[in-house]
Design a protein around this motif. Structure first.
Motif, PDB file in Angstrom:
ATOM      1  N   PRO A  40       0.833  -1.206   0.000  1.00 24.24           N
ATOM      2  CA  PRO A  40       0.000   0.000   0.000  1.00 24.24           C
ATOM      3  C   PRO A  40       0.870   1.259   0.000  1.00 24.24           C
ATOM      4  CG  PRO A  40      -0.880  -1.602   1.536  1.00 24.24           C
ATOM      5  CD  PRO A  40       0.441  -2.139   1.063  1.00 24.24           C
ATOM      6  N   GLY A  41       0.552   2.205  -0.885  1.00 27.12           N
ATOM      7  CA  GLY A  41       1.274   3.476  -0.961  1.00 27.12           C
ATOM      8  C   GLY A  41       2.654   3.405  -1.587  1.00 27.12           C
ATOM      9  N   ALA A  42       3.059   2.263  -2.111  1.00 27.80           N
ATOM     10  CA  ALA A  42       4.413   2.107  -2.656  1.00 27.80           C
ATOM     11  C   ALA A  42       4.575   2.829  -3.985  1.00 27.80           C
ATOM     12  CB  ALA A  42       4.739   0.629  -2.835  1.00 27.80           C
ATOM     13  N   ARG A  43       5.794   3.308  -4.214  1.00 26.74           N
ATOM     14  CA  ARG A  43       6.173   3.968  -5.465  1.00 26.74           C
ATOM     15  C   ARG A  43       7.525   3.433  -5.903  1.00 26.74           C
ATOM     16  NH1 ARG A  43       5.258  10.322  -3.941  1.00 26.74           N
ATOM     17  NH2 ARG A  43       3.010  10.183  -3.666  1.00 26.74           N
ATOM     18  N   ALA A  44       7.673   3.253  -7.198  1.00 19.65           N
ATOM     19  CA  ALA A  44       8.976   2.865  -7.747  1.00 19.65           C
ATOM     20  C   ALA A  44       9.767   4.131  -8.063  1.00 19.65           C
ATOM     21  CB  ALA A  44       8.782   2.039  -9.012  1.00 19.65           C
ATOM     22  N   VAL A  45      11.060   4.036  -7.956  1.00 20.25           N
ATOM     23  CA  VAL A  45      11.954   5.120  -8.353  1.00 20.25           C
ATOM     24  C   VAL A  45      11.911   5.192  -9.881  1.00 20.25           C
ATOM     25  CG1 VAL A  45      14.397   5.807  -8.401  1.00 20.25           C
ATOM     26  CG2 VAL A  45      13.426   4.743  -6.350  1.00 20.25           C
ATOM     27  N   PRO A  99       0.998  10.582 -21.044  1.00 19.72           N
ATOM     28  CA  PRO A  99       0.242  10.972 -19.852  1.00 19.72           C
ATOM     29  C   PRO A  99       0.246   9.857 -18.794  1.00 19.72           C
ATOM     30  CG  PRO A  99      -1.256  10.376 -21.619  1.00 19.72           C
ATOM     31  CD  PRO A  99       0.141  10.338 -22.201  1.00 19.72           C
ATOM     32  N   MET A 100      -0.002  10.251 -17.548  1.00 22.11           N
ATOM     33  CA  MET A 100      -0.168   9.287 -16.462  1.00 22.11           C
ATOM     34  C   MET A 100      -1.431   8.483 -16.755  1.00 22.11           C
ATOM     35  SD  MET A 100       1.103   8.354 -13.441  1.00 22.11           S
ATOM     36  CE  MET A 100       1.779   9.644 -12.401  1.00 22.11           C
ATOM     37  N   ARG A 101      -1.383   7.182 -16.471  1.00 22.51           N
ATOM     38  CA  ARG A 101      -2.545   6.333 -16.707  1.00 22.51           C
ATOM     39  C   ARG A 101      -2.687   5.346 -15.554  1.00 22.51           C
ATOM     40  NH1 ARG A 101      -3.981   2.319 -21.548  1.00 22.51           N
ATOM     41  NH2 ARG A 101      -5.960   1.678 -20.670  1.00 22.51           N
ATOM     42  N   THR A 102      -3.918   5.038 -15.184  1.00 26.64           N
ATOM     43  CA  THR A 102      -4.176   4.068 -14.128  1.00 26.64           C
ATOM     44  C   THR A 102      -4.634   2.760 -14.760  1.00 26.64           C
ATOM     45  OG1 THR A 102      -4.771   5.810 -12.566  1.00 26.64           O
ATOM     46  CG2 THR A 102      -5.515   3.574 -12.041  1.00 26.64           C
ATOM     47  N   TYR A 103      -3.997   1.668 -14.337  1.00 33.20           N
ATOM     48  CA  TYR A 103      -4.308   0.337 -14.840  1.00 33.20           C
ATOM     49  C   TYR A 103      -4.883  -0.486 -13.688  1.00 33.20           C
ATOM     50  CZ  TYR A 103      -1.317   1.731 -18.699  1.00 33.20           C
ATOM     51  OH  TYR A 103      -0.763   2.395 -19.757  1.00 33.20           O
ATOM     52  N   HIS A 104      -6.022  -1.119 -13.934  1.00 33.93           N
ATOM     53  CA  HIS A 104      -6.710  -1.918 -12.928  1.00 33.93           C
ATOM     54  C   HIS A 104      -6.496  -3.400 -13.202  1.00 33.93           C
ATOM     55  CE1 HIS A 104      -8.776   1.655 -11.418  1.00 33.93           C
ATOM     56  NE2 HIS A 104      -8.829   2.023 -12.686  1.00 33.93           N
ATOM     57  N   GLN A 105      -6.866  -4.238 -12.231  1.00 30.56           N
ATOM     58  CA  GLN A 105      -6.737  -5.680 -12.375  1.00 30.56           C
ATOM     59  C   GLN A 105      -7.282  -6.116 -13.738  1.00 30.56           C
ATOM     60  OE1 GLN A 105      -8.529  -7.889  -9.185  1.00 30.56           O
ATOM     61  NE2 GLN A 105      -8.019  -9.849 -10.090  1.00 30.56           N
ATOM     62  N   ARG A 164      -0.760   3.157 -11.011  1.00 26.26           N
ATOM     63  CA  ARG A 164      -0.665   4.356 -11.846  1.00 26.26           C
ATOM     64  C   ARG A 164       0.734   4.343 -12.451  1.00 26.26           C
ATOM     65  NH1 ARG A 164      -3.854   7.686  -8.958  1.00 26.26           N
ATOM     66  NH2 ARG A 164      -2.389   7.642  -7.238  1.00 26.26           N
ATOM     67  N   SER A 165       0.815   4.603 -13.770  1.00 27.18           N
ATOM     68  CA  SER A 165       2.090   4.499 -14.463  1.00 27.18           C
ATOM     69  C   SER A 165       2.210   5.606 -15.514  1.00 27.18           C
ATOM     70  CB  SER A 165       2.174   3.129 -15.151  1.00 27.18           C
ATOM     71  OG  SER A 165       3.372   2.995 -15.868  1.00 27.18           O
ATOM     72  N   ASN A 206       1.387   2.322  -6.545  1.00 25.05           N
ATOM     73  CA  ASN A 206       0.151   1.690  -6.129  1.00 25.05           C
ATOM     74  C   ASN A 206      -0.857   2.803  -5.871  1.00 25.05           C
ATOM     75  OD1 ASN A 206      -1.947   0.327  -4.869  1.00 25.05           O
ATOM     76  ND2 ASN A 206      -0.639  -0.806  -3.465  1.00 25.05           N
ATOM     77  N   VAL A 207      -2.037   2.690  -6.452  1.00 25.62           N
ATOM     78  CA  VAL A 207      -3.078   3.701  -6.289  1.00 25.62           C
ATOM     79  C   VAL A 207      -3.605   3.711  -4.857  1.00 25.62           C
ATOM     80  CG1 VAL A 207      -5.405   4.343  -7.044  1.00 25.62           C
ATOM     81  CG2 VAL A 207      -3.716   3.603  -8.714  1.00 25.62           C
ATOM     82  N   SER A 208      -3.611   2.549  -4.206  1.00 27.54           N
ATOM     83  CA  SER A 208      -4.206   2.413  -2.879  1.00 27.54           C
ATOM     84  C   SER A 208      -3.198   2.603  -1.752  1.00 27.54           C
ATOM     85  CB  SER A 208      -4.844   1.034  -2.736  1.00 27.54           C
ATOM     86  OG  SER A 208      -5.327   0.829  -1.425  1.00 27.54           O
ATOM     87  N   ASN A 209      -3.648   3.238  -0.689  1.00 26.06           N
ATOM     88  CA  ASN A 209      -2.837   3.354   0.525  1.00 26.06           C
ATOM     89  C   ASN A 209      -3.205   2.276   1.537  1.00 26.06           C
ATOM     90  OD1 ASN A 209      -1.181   5.597  -0.103  1.00 26.06           O
ATOM     91  ND2 ASN A 209      -2.937   6.931   0.162  1.00 26.06           N
ATOM     92  N   THR A 210      -4.138   1.379   1.174  1.00 29.98           N
ATOM     93  CA  THR A 210      -4.589   0.348   2.115  1.00 29.98           C
ATOM     94  C   THR A 210      -4.456  -1.078   1.584  1.00 29.98           C
ATOM     95  OG1 THR A 210      -6.874   0.551   1.331  1.00 29.98           O
ATOM     96  CG2 THR A 210      -6.231   1.920   3.222  1.00 29.98           C
ATOM     97  N   ALA A 211      -4.363  -1.264   0.274  1.00 31.98           N
ATOM     98  CA  ALA A 211      -4.295  -2.602  -0.308  1.00 31.98           C
ATOM     99  C   ALA A 211      -3.090  -2.720  -1.235  1.00 31.98           C
ATOM    100  CB  ALA A 211      -5.579  -2.904  -1.087  1.00 31.98           C
ATOM    101  N   PRO A 212      -2.470  -3.899  -1.308  1.00 29.32           N
ATOM    102  CA  PRO A 212      -1.337  -4.078  -2.216  1.00 29.32           C
ATOM    103  C   PRO A 212      -1.786  -4.144  -3.670  1.00 29.32           C
ATOM    104  CG  PRO A 212      -1.865  -6.153  -1.142  1.00 29.32           C
ATOM    105  CD  PRO A 212      -2.770  -5.113  -0.536  1.00 29.32           C
ATOM    106  N   ALA A 213      -0.834  -3.973  -4.565  1.00 30.75           N
ATOM    107  CA  ALA A 213      -1.055  -4.162  -6.001  1.00 30.75           C
ATOM    108  C   ALA A 213       0.043  -5.105  -6.479  1.00 30.75           C
ATOM    109  CB  ALA A 213      -0.979  -2.835  -6.745  1.00 30.75           C
ATOM    110  N   LYS A 214      -0.274  -5.891  -7.514  1.00 35.71           N
ATOM    111  CA  LYS A 214       0.700  -6.868  -8.005  1.00 35.71           C
ATOM    112  C   LYS A 214       0.639  -6.939  -9.524  1.00 35.71           C
ATOM    113  CE  LYS A 214       2.078 -11.225  -6.287  1.00 35.71           C
ATOM    114  NZ  LYS A 214       1.671 -12.515  -5.702  1.00 35.71           N
ATOM    115  N   LEU A 215       1.811  -6.954 -10.138  1.00 36.10           N
ATOM    116  CA  LEU A 215       1.945  -7.054 -11.586  1.00 36.10           C
ATOM    117  C   LEU A 215       2.642  -8.347 -11.979  1.00 36.10           C
ATOM    118  CD1 LEU A 215       3.510  -3.534 -12.350  1.00 36.10           C
ATOM    119  CD2 LEU A 215       1.090  -4.166 -12.469  1.00 36.10           C
ATOM    120  N   LEU A 216       2.307  -8.846 -13.144  1.00 39.35           N
ATOM    121  CA  LEU A 216       3.092  -9.874 -13.810  1.00 39.35           C
ATOM    122  C   LEU A 216       3.836  -9.112 -14.894  1.00 39.35           C
ATOM    123  CD1 LEU A 216       3.886 -12.792 -14.483  1.00 39.35           C
ATOM    124  CD2 LEU A 216       1.923 -12.830 -16.029  1.00 39.35           C
ATOM    125  N   VAL A 217       5.159  -9.196 -14.892  1.00 38.83           N
ATOM    126  CA  VAL A 217       5.959  -8.440 -15.860  1.00 38.83           C
ATOM    127  C   VAL A 217       6.828  -9.406 -16.654  1.00 38.83           C
ATOM    128  CG1 VAL A 217       7.629  -6.569 -16.173  1.00 38.83           C
ATOM    129  CG2 VAL A 217       5.985  -6.464 -14.288  1.00 38.83           C
TER     130      VAL A 217
END
Length: 153
Positions: free
Chosen positions: A71-76, A102-108, A95-96, A125-136
């Motif tokens: 929650p609340g994580a940001r990549a450098v 432009p900035m864009r938000t991608y959902h599950q 959000r990426s 991560n858009v959320s400050n309360t729940a994790p987000a996970k990507l397959l890259v």
């Protein structure tokens, strides 16, 4: 038609998984600093799933990985060298922004690609309360680092 779409999605997800998993152990994120400043955001973690040299494309490696954003994580801001990158949102929303776009938000269930040499200036991560996970998935030059963070000012 639906089975073709599902098969295509499974192929893409599998490819992404393989690309991310191919990252050398040195590509895994470092542990957070012991003395973090309270205003800093947490960072993402990368777990390699598979890494395999492509037998039909000399000098290229396929890597798949999951990238988890607490929650609340940001990549450098960073680059992925000359890798072609495919990202698929497994959980939550991210959000990426790539440089010049432009900035864009991608959902599950949504995905995006990054061209070789792209500058990834924002990922969070858009959320400050729940994790987000990507397959890259990365298709990279064999031996090249999969992620290089921008230098800190």
């Amino acid at each position: 038609m639906i089975s073709v779409r599902i098969a295509g999605g499974v192929l893409i997800a599998g490819t992404a998984a393989a690309v991310v998993g191919c990252a050398p152990a040195t590509e895994r994120p470092a542990a957070p600093a012991a003395a973090s400043v309270a205003t800093e955001h947490p960072s993402e973690t990368l777990k390699t799933l598979i890494q395999q040299s492509l037998p039909n494309v000399r000098g290229k490696t396929f890597t798949s990985a999951t990238v988890t954003f607490p929650p609340g994580a940001r990549a450098v801001p960073h680059r992925h060298g000359n890798a072609f990158v495919y990202a698929y949102v497994l959980e939550g929303a991210v959000r990426s922004r790539l440089e010049g776009q432009p900035m864009r938000t991608y959902h599950q269930g949504e995905n995006w690609i990054e061209q070789p040499g792209a500058h990834h200036v924002a990922t969070e991560n858009v959320s400050n309360t729940a994790p987000a996970k990507l397959l890259v998935v990365f298709v990279s030059t064999t031996g090249e680092r999969l992620k290089t963070d921008d230098p800190h000012p």
